[in-house]
Motif scaffolding. Structure first.
Motif, mmCIF file in Angstrom:
data_model
loop_
_atom_site.group_PDB
_atom_site.id
_atom_site.type_symbol
_atom_site.label_atom_id
_atom_site.label_comp_id
_atom_site.label_asym_id
_atom_site.label_seq_id
_atom_site.Cartn_x
_atom_site.Cartn_y
_atom_site.Cartn_z
ATOM 1 N N THR A 254 9.366 -14.143 -5.555
ATOM 2 C CA THR A 254 9.525 -12.811 -4.976
ATOM 3 C C THR A 254 8.504 -11.888 -5.620
ATOM 4 O O THR A 254 8.564 -11.609 -6.819
ATOM 5 N N LEU A 255 7.550 -11.442 -4.813
ATOM 6 C CA LEU A 255 6.453 -10.603 -5.297
ATOM 7 C C LEU A 255 6.694 -9.147 -4.919
ATOM 8 O O LEU A 255 7.051 -8.835 -3.784
ATOM 9 N N THR A 256 6.505 -8.269 -5.866
ATOM 10 C CA THR A 256 6.493 -6.831 -5.609
ATOM 11 C C THR A 256 5.263 -6.233 -6.274
ATOM 12 O O THR A 256 4.714 -6.796 -7.227
ATOM 13 N N ASN A 257 4.826 -5.092 -5.764
ATOM 14 C CA ASN A 257 3.701 -4.362 -6.341
ATOM 15 C C ASN A 257 4.071 -2.894 -6.451
ATOM 16 O O ASN A 257 4.663 -2.327 -5.525
ATOM 17 N N ARG A 258 3.698 -2.293 -7.559
ATOM 18 C CA ARG A 258 4.004 -0.873 -7.765
ATOM 19 C C ARG A 258 3.261 -0.019 -6.735
ATOM 20 O O ARG A 258 3.785 0.965 -6.216
ATOM 21 N N THR A 259 2.013 -0.376 -6.460
ATOM 22 C CA THR A 259 1.233 0.292 -5.426
ATOM 23 C C THR A 259 0.518 -0.766 -4.604
ATOM 24 O O THR A 259 0.281 -1.874 -5.077
ATOM 25 N N TRP A 260 0.195 -0.430 -3.362
ATOM 26 C CA TRP A 260 -0.407 -1.407 -2.450
ATOM 27 C C TRP A 260 -1.887 -1.155 -2.192
ATOM 28 O O TRP A 260 -2.509 -1.890 -1.430
ATOM 29 N N GLU A 288 4.024 -6.642 11.184
ATOM 30 C CA GLU A 288 4.396 -5.226 11.156
ATOM 31 C C GLU A 288 3.529 -4.448 10.167
ATOM 32 O O GLU A 288 3.191 -3.284 10.406
ATOM 33 N N ASP A 289 3.160 -5.069 9.046
ATOM 34 C CA ASP A 289 2.209 -4.448 8.124
ATOM 35 C C ASP A 289 0.905 -4.128 8.844
ATOM 36 O O ASP A 289 0.343 -3.033 8.701
ATOM 37 N N ALA A 290 0.404 -5.113 9.609
ATOM 38 C CA ALA A 290 -0.857 -4.934 10.320
ATOM 39 C C ALA A 290 -0.775 -3.781 11.316
ATOM 40 O O ALA A 290 -1.703 -2.961 11.425
ATOM 41 N N ILE A 291 0.338 -3.707 12.048
ATOM 42 C CA ILE A 291 0.536 -2.621 13.012
ATOM 43 C C ILE A 291 0.535 -1.272 12.302
ATOM 44 O O ILE A 291 -0.109 -0.308 12.740
ATOM 45 N N CYS A 292 1.248 -1.195 11.190
ATOM 46 C CA CYS A 292 1.367 0.062 10.455
ATOM 47 C C CYS A 292 0.030 0.486 9.854
ATOM 48 O O CYS A 292 -0.354 1.667 9.936
ATOM 49 N N THR A 308 -2.337 5.710 1.787
ATOM 50 C CA THR A 308 -1.124 6.254 1.182
ATOM 51 C C THR A 308 0.006 6.315 2.203
ATOM 52 O O THR A 308 1.163 5.968 1.902
ATOM 53 N N ALA A 309 -0.309 6.747 3.424
ATOM 54 C CA ALA A 309 0.710 6.827 4.473
ATOM 55 C C ALA A 309 1.238 5.443 4.840
ATOM 56 O O ALA A 309 2.448 5.248 5.029
ATOM 57 N N TYR A 310 0.328 4.468 4.944
ATOM 58 C CA TYR A 310 0.722 3.086 5.220
ATOM 59 C C TYR A 310 1.665 2.558 4.152
ATOM 60 O O TYR A 310 2.738 2.014 4.458
ATOM 61 N N GLU A 311 1.289 2.726 2.908
ATOM 62 C CA GLU A 311 2.108 2.211 1.810
ATOM 63 C C GLU A 311 3.476 2.882 1.775
ATOM 64 O O GLU A 311 4.509 2.199 1.631
ATOM 65 N N ARG A 312 3.509 4.190 1.946
ATOM 66 C CA ARG A 312 4.776 4.916 1.875
ATOM 67 C C ARG A 312 5.722 4.451 2.991
ATOM 68 O O ARG A 312 6.907 4.194 2.746
ATOM 69 N N ARG A 313 5.187 4.328 4.198
ATOM 70 C CA ARG A 313 6.033 3.951 5.330
ATOM 71 C C ARG A 313 6.546 2.526 5.200
ATOM 72 O O ARG A 313 7.727 2.254 5.395
ATOM 73 N N ALA A 316 9.212 2.012 2.511
ATOM 74 C CA ALA A 316 10.516 2.525 2.939
ATOM 75 C C ALA A 316 11.171 1.577 3.937
ATOM 76 O O ALA A 316 12.374 1.315 3.870
ATOM 77 N N GLU A 317 10.381 1.041 4.876
ATOM 78 C CA GLU A 317 10.931 0.147 5.887
ATOM 79 C C GLU A 317 11.380 -1.188 5.303
ATOM 80 O O GLU A 317 12.281 -1.838 5.833
ATOM 81 N N LEU A 318 10.776 -1.579 4.209
ATOM 82 C CA LEU A 318 11.089 -2.875 3.605
ATOM 83 C C LEU A 318 12.322 -2.874 2.713
ATOM 84 O O LEU A 318 12.865 -3.942 2.409
#
Length: 403
Positions: A254-260, A288-292, A308-313, A316-318
């Motif tokens: 399970t991978l997470t990143n503080r920022t994308w 969905e990432d690609a679309i966003c 920044t907008a992509y990462e924030r949205r 939140a959706e995830l």
């Protein structure tokens, strides 16, 4: 804009398609280290909601994917000698290799440059206005900036192996088998009219007790075929059909990143996040990432604002899906808590495995409460449906009384 996509998976290819559709003058190259047509895995799953999003984003791609997919609308669980069937939402499967072919053909037709057998190393990133890291959980691009991204990987407890089979499952199929060393189970779903995916999972104690971690591939597959003879109907299990040809037992990461994003580099798909395979959402989330990301770049002239907008949205959706995936994995890690329930109850709680409450409520009590809530909700829906009819009836009666 000059864009370099590192990794030729679904996320990178679909992003390149969307960006070319928005502006054909974009100079976009997708770099893939493996030869064309070479991929790991078997089939991927998705649901109708994704297909609707694909139709809205690029109808041609959506049509090609839907025409090359198969579907099911029920689930079946085999536990020892008991079988339970449950109706469900329509699910879809498509071969991963076929999906990549379709996306690659569409990208190429729009003018995207596809460079296969071209590996990008962390020390020598492409010269581009935007570098999209779509090179998976082992992303070399992300690895170069691991500290800046704040990457963290947590290993799951259970072991799993990703296999194929010529058995074509009519329903999404589960099989739970008890051994002298504990339980082992399989998830099976078709992705074409000729083949299905079969993921097998067990605890590390069961894996070691059965000796599966020490067997070569041929002997290991033969033992698994015996264990799951109930669902395979004499069909073989198949190891990886590409790459080194060897299927291996793994622990999910399970991978997470503080920022994308960092500078002109942005993470996409499994390079940004992973969700446990038991919820079947990996490919959907990548698309969905690609679309966003494409949408954010179209809406914000400044790249930094767009990223920044992509990462924030997307973060939140995830949140909801990441929670569901975590609880789903824990359900299987605590299988002994549910496996001896009556078949109908066990399968119902299998469907509720995403619930954050389930681990803290006695299983049979949770089942009864869930059934009661379901009946109440059905009653509410019926009353909402009946309400306008009763109102109209009252109006008719009032009019008749006036007459």
């Amino acid at each position: 804009m000059k864009i370099a996509c590192v990794g030729g998976g679904p996320a990178s290819l679909y992003f390149s398609i969307l960006m070319k559709r928005r502006n054909p003058s974009h100079d976009i190259t997708v770099f893939e280290r493996n030869p064309a047509g070479s991929t790991y895995g078997w089939g991927v799953t998705y649901w109708a909601e994704l297909l609707e999003k694909l139709r809205a984003s690029d109808p041609e791609t959506a049509l090609a994917i839907s025409e090359n997919s198969v579907s099911w609308n029920a689930g079946v669980a085999h536990v020892r000698d008991r079988t339970t069937v449950q109706p469900g939402d329509v699910g879809f499967g498509i071969g991963r290799r076929r999906l990549l072919e379709l996306l690659g053909e569409r990208a190429r037709s729009l003018g995207v440059h596809l460079e296969y057998e071209h590996e990008i190393v962390a020390a020598d990133l492409p010269d581009a206005d935007l570098v999209v890291a779509g090179d998976g959980v082992n992303s070399a691009v992300r690895g170069r900036y691991a500290q800046q991204f704040g990457s963290d990987i947590a290993l799951g407890r259970n072991a799993y192996i990703w296999l194929g089979t010529t058995k074509v499952f009519d329903s999404f199929t589960f099989s739970f088998q008890e051994t002298d060393h504990g339980w082992i189970w399989a998830y099976g779903y078709k992705f074409s009219d000729e083949q299905s995916t079969c993921v097998i999972e067990c605890s590390p104690e069961t894996l070691g007790g059965l000796g599966l971690d020490q067997l070569g591939e041929a002997d290991g597959l033969a033992q698994l075929e015996k264990l799951f003879a109930d669902i395979l109907d004499g069909h073989p299990l198949i190891g990886r059909d590409q790459g080194d040809g060897t299927a291996r037992w793994l622990n999910f990461r399970t991978l997470t990143n503080r920022t994308w994003h960092h500078g002109n580099v942005v993470l996409l798909g499994d390079a940004a996040h992973t969700t446990h395979y038991s919820i079947g959402a990996g490919t959907t989330l990548a698309l969905e990432d690609a679309i966003c990301l494409a949408g954010a770049l179209g809406a914000h002239p400044e790249p930094e604002a767009a990223l920044t907008a992509y990462e924030r949205r997307r973060k939140a959706e995830l949140l909801r899906l990441q929670s569901a995936a975590r609880h789903s994995a824990q359900w299987y890690e605590n299988l002994q808590r549910y496996i001896d329930l009556p078949p109908q109850q066990m399968f119902a709680l299998l469907g509720q495995r995403h619930s954050p409450l389930l681990p803290y409520v006695p299983p049979q009590l949770y089942y009864r409460l869930d059934r009661a809530v379901g009946r109440l909700e059905a009653l509410r829906r019926f009353k909402r449906w009946l309400g306008p009819k009763l109102a109209r009836t009252s109006q008719y009666r009032a009019l008749a009384a006036r007459k």
